[in-house]
Structure formats: structure tokens, C-alpha cells
Scaffold this motif. Structure first.
Motif, PDB file in Angstrom:
ATOM      1  N   THR A 174       0.826  -1.136   0.033  1.00  0.00           N
ATOM      2  CA  THR A 174       0.058  -0.052   0.085  1.00  0.00           C
ATOM      3  C   THR A 174       0.853   1.198   0.024  1.00  0.00           C
ATOM      4  O   THR A 174       1.883   1.270   0.799  1.00  0.00           O
ATOM      5  N   LEU A 198       0.474   5.775  -0.237  1.00  0.00           N
ATOM      6  CA  LEU A 198      -0.370   6.814   0.046  1.00  0.00           C
ATOM      7  C   LEU A 198      -0.067   8.055  -0.791  1.00  0.00           C
ATOM      8  O   LEU A 198       1.102   8.491  -0.877  1.00  0.00           O
ATOM      9  N   GLU A 241      -2.557   7.001   7.135  1.00  0.00           N
ATOM     10  CA  GLU A 241      -3.633   7.636   6.118  1.00  0.00           C
ATOM     11  C   GLU A 241      -4.132   8.775   7.179  1.00  0.00           C
ATOM     12  O   GLU A 241      -4.477   9.938   6.353  1.00  0.00           O
ATOM     13  N   LYS A 300      -5.213   6.088  -1.766  1.00  0.00           N
ATOM     14  CA  LYS A 300      -4.603   4.875  -1.301  1.00  0.00           C
ATOM     15  C   LYS A 300      -4.251   3.953  -2.478  1.00  0.00           C
ATOM     16  O   LYS A 300      -5.124   3.870  -3.511  1.00  0.00           O
TER      17      LYS A 300
END
Length: 561
Positions: free
Chosen positions: A199, A201, A477, A489
Motif C-alpha cells: 500500500t 498513500l 492515512e 491509497k
């Protein structure tokens, strides 16, 4: 009378085995020395890295352990679990265990690694890449030292060291009578983690003054790396870089809130995942923004990309570039502003530019800015490290005490001041180098930086441990969303047909150390029991004769008159 007693014992042997068992069990217990109460010790172990990158396997390939413990001082290590303490660890000893086909290696680490002597820490950091450079069939584990584990190591060391100075008979006797430890893991064999997602951001601050505005991109990867994923805290690399990025986002979000300080630059902040695995998160993000979309800030006028990596210590800042910036470009302006701010506001700090061309033949890129450079975007990496090869970037020794908050705060202020001078074009407006832009309520806040570094370094952030639902991602986040707009994301998964990366499970397990007698002891005990039972049977069968002999020997002699 004696004949009757002999007959009773004889019948007991022939027809009453349970009674015989009851009679002789005390004798057996006498032969077996009582073992201490703590017959087993359970502790947590952390397995060495296991991953594939671009089809090349790295780290240990095995996760199952069930074998007897030895230390490296023993002459024979084959199919043994070799345990060693970090203070005595060396690459030669490690290789000796591998060459002799050891069953496993367990390295005992101190509870407080920051208290270790610096020479030992530095030596181990330099050895970590060597341990991971190739695949290893032998399972390698790390364990945190406690009193019980230290006692196990001490006893095993005594047993292993004494055998070399003994004769063959003494070795046999010692082997038969000494206590040993059987090391057993509770987990299963490791397997690839399918569909694992990395992941990243993204958040932005939109400039004012038109649609075709130049974009400044600030990047930092959040994942950590070390020889063992569960012990990789990455305080300086790259907890310090992420902390600086969030502090810069906070400062410039305030400037972009007011009309008179709203600049004519778009600011794009990117917290990337998979940085320690050849910057996989950045690679896919660039592909998505440049190849698969029609609207992206990266497709517009990118002034430069500033990557932040390992900035929590040192008395120097190095700007790593793949191509020296040309005069008159925004990236050249940032270079000069960094020099100016560092020289005027912090005379004791050194600043330099380090030029290194991108080597596409290498399996691993040196710095994150090279991912952007491959796509012909002007980029550089700022770090207090003069070289990408330094061991601090990929070590389990990179823990919280390695970050100096005062120096991280100083570096953050230098970057913030230099960026602001570029964005607002203050040099051309005649601003002097000692002009402080971020003061009073707008100053860099050490407590914010300290809290963020504390949180990041309190948990391992290896890419194999941080999934899309982890607290690391959700907390990042939250902080990105506090200061930036249009937070997104991005998830990446390895291609199933030709995966760029493959991660494996069973990285943290429970190990049991069982106190056991060696296998030869069972044979010796069986011989002793057989001899004892044989002697007893012979005595019972010939009880009358034995009694007569004993009576003649013990009966006092009668003097003749």
C-alpha cells in the motif's frame, strides 16, 4: 525356610509381571538421575528474511526445526541446531555452521540492542547483507535473550567446549551422562503469501494562479528492512524520512490555507510502500500515473521530485543526484537554496551534492529518486548518509536511539526553508540567506517529530508485515488526511505469471527447548536395567546357595577348646 522364600520369588518372576514391575521400578528410578523441574523453555523466535525479487531467491528457505542444540565450538555440527550469542557472532562461525550442514542456526540477541558496543553493532550491520545475499537451506532464527535462554546457551557451550579436550572413552561417558536440549519449532513449513498487497498513500496541496502549474513531489518510503522482518524497526531508515514528510505537509498546509501565502506550485506528497524491495510501490505508482491515466500531476510540469531517506542523525546533508541539475532549472534552485540555508543558519553543518549515475545492470537501485530518473523526471534524494551502500539503511540495529530528534528537527527546518524559498522565489526577491520563514506558530515542532518517530520505531514495518488493513497504513492515512487534500491509497500486487516480488510466511514462531538425554543414554540405561534384572534373577534362582555363602562369611568362628 530359605527354599520356600526362593520359590516365592521365583513364582513372582514367572507369573506376576505387574508385581515384578512394582518391585523393580524404584531401582530403575535410582538409575535415572532426577531432572530439574524446568524441563522445557518456550520462547519466541524470528526467522530470517525469505523472499524472491525479480525471480532471484534470497534468505532462508526452511522454517522447520527439530534437532539437538550445539554451539559453534563443537567439532560436529551436522544436523544440529547451532546457537550463538550476538556478542560472539562472526561471519566465519556462521559459515562454519552452514558448511557442516547444520540443522539450524539460532542467534541470541540482547534485549536492549542499543546498549551493545558500537564495534559489535557495526560489525553485525555490515554482515546482514552478506547473510541475505544468497538463499540458505538451513533455517536461521533470532531470539531475544532471557535468563532461561542464556542458561541453555551456557550449558550447551560447556558441553560443546569440553568434548574437544577429552579422550574417546571420556567423550563417550560425557555424551551418555550429560543433559542436552532438543530445539523444536511449533510452526509449519513456510509458503508463499499469495495476493499480498503493498500500500502507498498520496495527498496533495493545489497551488493557485492557473491550471498549468509546476508540481513539486515530496516522497518517502515507510517500510523498514533488516535480516529478520519482525525485528526491523527502521527508526532512521526510514522513520525519519516519513516523519519529515509529514511535518513538511503540516507546515505547507498552513501556508496554502491563506490566500496571501498560497503559492503557484502544486505540492504532491507520496508515502510509498515496498521501498526496501527496489521501490516497488513507486514503480507501480509511476506506471499508473504516466502510462494508464489522462489526468495526473506527474504528467504536467514536474519541477522536481525530492525523496527523503535516512535524515535522523549526522552533521551533514547529501543531495544524491543521477544527473547534476542545470543552472536555471527549479532543481538547481533547490540545490542552491539548500546550500544557502545550511551555510547561513547552521554553519556547523556540511552540505554536498553526490553524483551517481543510474546503473540499470544492478539488481537493486541505489536510491528512490532513480525510479523517477528512469522515467525522465528530475529527482534527487536527500540523506545524511554519503553512500547508499552504508549498512544503517537495512539493519535490525536501526532502532529508536539512532535518531537524534534535534538533528532531525534541524534537517527538517533546512528542507522546509529551502523549499519555501524556491516556491516563493525569495532569492530573486532579494531575501538573505539568514531569513527565517518558519518561526513562532509556524516553526518546526520537535514534539511532533519525536512522537511520529516513536510511533514508527515502536513496531516492525517490513513490507511482509504491513498489509492494506494494518495499523501502520491506517495511522499514516490519518496523518496524511489531516494536512492534505485528495488523499488516495494505491495497492500493488505481484503479477501472478511473472511476479516482481514474492513474500513468505512463518516469519515469527514459538520454539521449545526440551531438556533431554542423548540417544546413547537410552542404550546405556537399557544395558544397566538388563544387567540389574539379570543379577536379581540369578540371585533369586540361587538364593539358598547365596545365603549359605553369606552365612559362612559372616558367621563368627567358634574357638576350639
Amino acid at each position: 525356610m530359605f527354599e520356600e522364600a526362593s520359590e516365592v520369588f521365583d513364582n513372582m518372576f514367572k507369573s506376576s509381571f505387574p508385581l515384578t514391575f512394582i518391585v523393580f521400578i524404584p531401582a530403575v528410578l535410582i538409575l535415572v538421575s532426577p531432572l530439574p523441574a524446568e524441563a522445557a523453555h518456550e520462547f519466541t523466535v524470528y526467522r530470517m528474511q525469505q523472499y524472491d525479487l525479480q525471480g532471484q531467491p534470497y534468505g532462508t528457505r526452511n522454517a522447520i526445526l527439530n534437532t539437538e542444540a550445539r554451539t559453534v565450538e563443537a567439532e560436529v555440527l551436522s544436523r544440529r541446531c547451532v546457537i550463538m550469542r550476538l556478542v560472539d557472532f562472526s561471519y566465519d562461525k556462521y559459515q562454519k555452521a552452514l558448511r557442516q550442514s547444520a540443522g539450524a542456526v539460532v542467534i541470541i540477541l540482547p534485549q536492549n540492542m542499543s546498549s551493545m558496543p558500537q564495534d559489535i553493532v557495526q560489525q553485525f550491520m555490515e554482515l546482514e547483507p552478506e547473510m541475505l545475499s544468497t538463499e540458505t537451506i538451513v533455517p536461521v532464527y533470532f531470539a531475544m535473550e532471557d535468563d532461561e535462554l542464556l542458561s541453555i546457551y551456557t550449558q550447551t557451550l560447556t558441553s560443546s567446549s569440553s568434548q574437544g579436550a577429552l579422550s574417546a572413552a571420556e567423550v563417550l561417558l560425557h555424551t551418555a551422562t550429560a543433559n542436552g536440549f532438543q530445539m523444536v519449532t511449533s510452526g509449519a513449513q513456510s509458503k508463499a503469501m499469495s495476493d499480498w498487497a503493498i500500500t502507498s498513500l498520496e495527498g496533495r496541496l493545489t497551488g493557485v494562479g492557473g491550471e498549468d502549474l509546476p508540481t513539486i513531489v515530496v516522497v518517502a518510503h515507510y517500510d523498514s528492512f533488516g535480516v529478520a522482518p519482525w525485528l526491523s524497526y527502521g527508526a532512521d531508515s526510514n522513520g525519519s524520512g516519513v516523519s519529515m514528510l509529514l511535518e513538511l505537509a503540516r507546515l505547507f498546509s498552513k501556508l496554502y490555507t491563506y490566500k496571501r501565502t498560497h503559492a503557484g506550485y502544486n505540492l504532491l506528497f507520496f508515502v510509498s510502500g515496498g521501498g526496501k524491495f527496489n521501490y516497488q510501490g513507486t514503480k507501480r505508482w509511476l506506471e499508473d500515473n504516466l502510462d494508464h491515466t489522462d489526468s495526473s500531476l506527474l504528467q504536467d510540469n514536474v519541477a522536481f521530485v525530492l525523496c527523503l531517506d535516512t535524515l535522523g542523525n549526522g552533521d551533514a546533508l547529501h543531495l544524491h543526484v543521477s544527473k547534476p541539475p542545470k543552472e536555471g532549472t527549479p532543481q538547481y534552485a533547490l540545490l542552491k537554496e539548500l546550500e544557502t540555508v545550511a551555510a547561513s543558519q547552521y554553519p556547523g553543518m556540511k552540505f554536498s551534492m553526490v553524483h551517481k549515475k543510474i546503473n540499470l545492470a544492478d539488481d537493486m537501485l541505489a536510491w528512490e529518486h532513480e525510479r523517477f530518473g528512469i522515467r525522465r523526471l528530475p529527482a534527487f534524494t536527500l540523506s545524511h548518509l554519503p553512500s547508499h551502500r552504508l549498512a544503517q539503511r537495512s539493519s535490525i540495529m536501526d532502532v529508536r536511539p539512532h535518531v537524534d530528534i534535534e538533528k532531525l528537527s534541524r534537517n527538517t527546518k533546512v528542507v522546509a526553508e529551502a523549499l519555501a524559498r524556491v516556491i516563493y522565489n525569495l532569492t530573486e526577491k532579494g531575501a538573505s540567506g539568514d531569513l527565517h520563514i518558519f518561526t513562532e506558530q509556524m516553526q518546526v515542532q520537535e514534539e511532533h517529530l519525536s512522537a511520529m518517530v516513536d510511533w514508527l520505531s515502536a513496531q516492525p514495518r517490513a513490507a511482509q508485515l504491513v498489509d492494506k488493513d494494518s495499523s501502520v497504513v491506517s495511522t499514516l492515512e490519518y496523518h496524511v488526511g489531516r494536512y492534505l487534500k485528495d488523499v488516495k491509497k494505491h495497492y500493488i500486487k505481484a503479477d501472478k505469471r511473472d511476479p516482481e516480488f514474492v513474500f513468505y510466511d512463518q516469519l515469527k514462531q514459538t520454539m521449545n527447548a526440551y531438556r533431554v538425554k542423548p540417544a546413547i543414554f537410552d542404550l546405556l540405561l537399557a544395558v544397566c536395567i538388563a544387567a540389574y534384572l539379570g543379577a536379581m534373577y540369578f540371585a533369586i534362582q540361587n538364593f539358598g546357595m547365596l545365603y549359605s555363602i553369606a552365612r559362612r562369611v559372616t558367621q563368627p568362628k567358634v574357638k576350639a577348646h
